[in-house]
Design an enzyme around this catalytic site. Sequence first.
Site, PDB file in Angstrom:
ATOM      1  N   PRO A 211       1.597   7.712  -0.457  1.00 18.23           N
ATOM      2  CA  PRO A 211       2.149   8.582  -1.490  1.00 18.23           C
ATOM      3  C   PRO A 211       3.599   8.291  -1.857  1.00 18.23           C
ATOM      4  CG  PRO A 211       2.146   9.731   0.591  1.00 18.23           C
ATOM      5  CD  PRO A 211       1.509   8.388   0.844  1.00 18.23           C
ATOM      6  N   GLY A 212       4.307   7.472  -1.107  1.00 20.33           N
ATOM      7  CA  GLY A 212       5.596   7.007  -1.600  1.00 20.33           C
ATOM      8  C   GLY A 212       6.850   7.391  -0.860  1.00 20.33           C
TER       9      GLY A 212
ATOM     10  N   CYS B 156       0.896  -1.173   0.000  1.00 28.96           N
ATOM     11  CA  CYS B 156       0.000   0.000   0.000  1.00 28.96           C
ATOM     12  C   CYS B 156       0.926   1.212   0.000  1.00 28.96           C
ATOM     13  CB  CYS B 156      -0.896   0.011   1.229  1.00 28.96           C
ATOM     14  SG  CYS B 156      -1.726  -1.559   1.551  1.00 28.96           S
TER      15      CYS B 156
ATOM     16  N   CYS C 170      -0.498   3.949  11.328  1.00 30.98           N
ATOM     17  CA  CYS C 170      -0.331   5.190  12.098  1.00 30.98           C
ATOM     18  C   CYS C 170      -1.519   5.313  13.052  1.00 30.98           C
ATOM     19  CB  CYS C 170      -0.180   6.404  11.194  1.00 30.98           C
ATOM     20  SG  CYS C 170      -1.318   6.472   9.820  1.00 30.98           S
TER      21      CYS C 170
END
EC number: 2.1.1.-
Length: 779
Positions: A169-170, A166, A303
């Site tokens: 954003p990278g 997943c 998170c």
Amino acid sequence: ERSGGADGAAVFAQGWAGGYPEIVKENELFERYYRELGIVPAGEWAAFMAALREPLPATLRITGYRSHAKEILHCLKEKYFKELQNLEVDGQKVEMPQSLSWYPEELAWHTNLSRKILRKSPQLEKFHQFLVSETECGNISRQEAVSMIPPLLLNISPHHKILDMCAAPGSKTAQLIEMLHADMNVPFPKGFVIANDVDNKRCYLLVHQAKRLNSPCIMVVNHDASSIPNLQIDVDGRKEILFYDRILCDVPCSGDGTMRKNIDVWKKWTTQNSLQLHGLQLRIATRGVEQLAEGGRMVYSTCSLNPIENEAVIASLLEKSQGALELADVSSELPGLKRMPGITKWKVMLKDGQWFEEWKDVPSNRQTQIRPTMFPLKDEEKLKAMNLERCLRILPHHQNTGGFFVAVLIKKSPMPWNKRQPKVHQKLPQRTGDTEVTAANSDNGSDSIPEEPILAENEESKKMQELQNLDTEQSKKEGVCGPPPSKKMKLFGFKEDPFVFLPEDDPLFLPIQKFYALDPSFPKMNLLTRTQEGKKRQLYMVSKELRNVLLNNSEKMKVINTGIKVWSRNSDGEQFGCAFRLAQEGIYTLYPFIHARIINVCIEDVKILLTQENPFLSKFSSETQKKVKDMAMGSIVLKYDPDPEKPDDLQCPIVLCGWQGKTSLRAFVPKNERLHYLRMMGVEVFKAKRKEEELENKTEEEGQHKLAQTEEGMDVEDKEHDIVTKMEAEIGEESSQSPVENSAMEIGDKSEDLDQSSKDTNTHVSKESKDTDASNVKD
């Protein structure tokens, strides 16, 4: 970061803001829930809540090749940080940035400087510009401190095959790529990263991140992580299933660990979010361990602080694995990182505040909301053997961070439902995005588990398999890797161009090989284009291992992007013997194979090349002039090697693409990269020069555009560039690259800032997907 904030330079600039809109940072249910669960040590509750109400410090990570990263660190410490010492703004002493004690080699820092303060003093404004510009280049990444932990705990080596399940954003994906390229002298590490995300638009954020790191070892794919297909690879002529050495399973979560930056979580928080996500998280983690190689390591992270999304998922996975998995003890890794051990006892709460201690207490009308896997095991011995305390939870008040949870799993043997794995060539081919699912033996009501595809037993399925194999073999011979013709495949978002490998006897390659005196070891089979018809305008390159993956999985994999640009067509070069000029994007990969047209330059020459638009040869050192004298015009390599006897000069090697004209020598380097190298050499770049630069760049870009685009008609990349440029003009953003260096990897570069301006543009360069609410946060 599904609920606020994304990577990217413009967002980085906004991200240094210290002011938040007024919001009441109270949630009575949140406090009741976590007080009862006891995840915060006795006597620390007030400190925990106080930390959650404070804005999160901005953290940055220095990225890229290790030698370049050390130069940036040197520049930060010796120049910018020194200028901040004893500096006062509005009578207040400026707080010095601090390195994160647990991050290796001082490559991560945090600061409480807000954007407002950064702009109040000329010294601070320079520092701010430095941060924004280096982020645009990809040399600095603004990444939350706790988000840096999972890749570090994967213990990556350059030969590892890595899956990021997943990935958008990278920022973690970027860390994985950097670890693969730890040794700058190895252009093609044996390992690779396959970065996946379920959201098509968010995949372009991944593309943007990957592009900044210029690696031939990254592939971005678009699948549902819970049913990501098994891939096959060719091993000595045999088809084998690809198992990954390392898997990052950073699942979507409720995100209550991000309250300090995503303040909406305060009002939206409810236990319902965790209850809804638990099943998905367990399915994704299960699919991950299925694809993990024996002896491999998977990091599961969220998170969120909630045990329903954390320990409950891990305990359920460990129980289902029947000893195939174990939690790694990472207590000695990352010394300096303060962590809490995982918990072994917890309860489940509904959003109305009702508690349940075990599954048998849950009334039947609530059994769709609450699942048996959400409860801790009752069997004390089994529970003890799981070592759940080896999980780690990061609490915000311990080191001024966000909240986070990490578990590191080691696979000791195949998963019990995969014990009798049939050989791969006997299996039914999978449809894209699907994995055949069989209900696992499950007496506790858990979700069904995806298994290996079943054997082709009847004649009809055998025939179907043979036909599909023939199709696959044919496309492999042609070197074309999708998208597949299957009508069953649903293509959401933009339909990608195919990846076509250059045939071995392609006449295109011979003049290139001759002109640049390419080494016989150059892997020309790894060259690909993004078009089947017309002239090939750009040549890209992937590693041998990714080529293997592409060729063997085109019918089941939705590839968004892969490869780095290494050559661009420039017909002006034909008269000198080669119609393709070198591209800066791929020069560090190509350079080890090039034996001709290399000019070694001194640091003064580099400064001239990077500051002057098209300097005459007479401006360069006599040594450079001599080398150029007998060389034919056309594309060249300009190489700077540091002199250890001049420690004040730049101490990392630089390779630049250039063009030798009749009377001049120029560098073909994107603007941000130019500014980066100049800063590293101690040349100040002021904002005051921006207007003047814009005029210069306009002239330069027009010249470069003509050079790069000599054919009639435009390929897909030119169109993408025009759209991006148009959007940049609309939002007043300065273009970070000259047209000559734009590539297919630049789709969605301006991710978030383009949001508004792209609404009217019917193209895949368009906006990042709208932020979802706090029920689906991914940091």
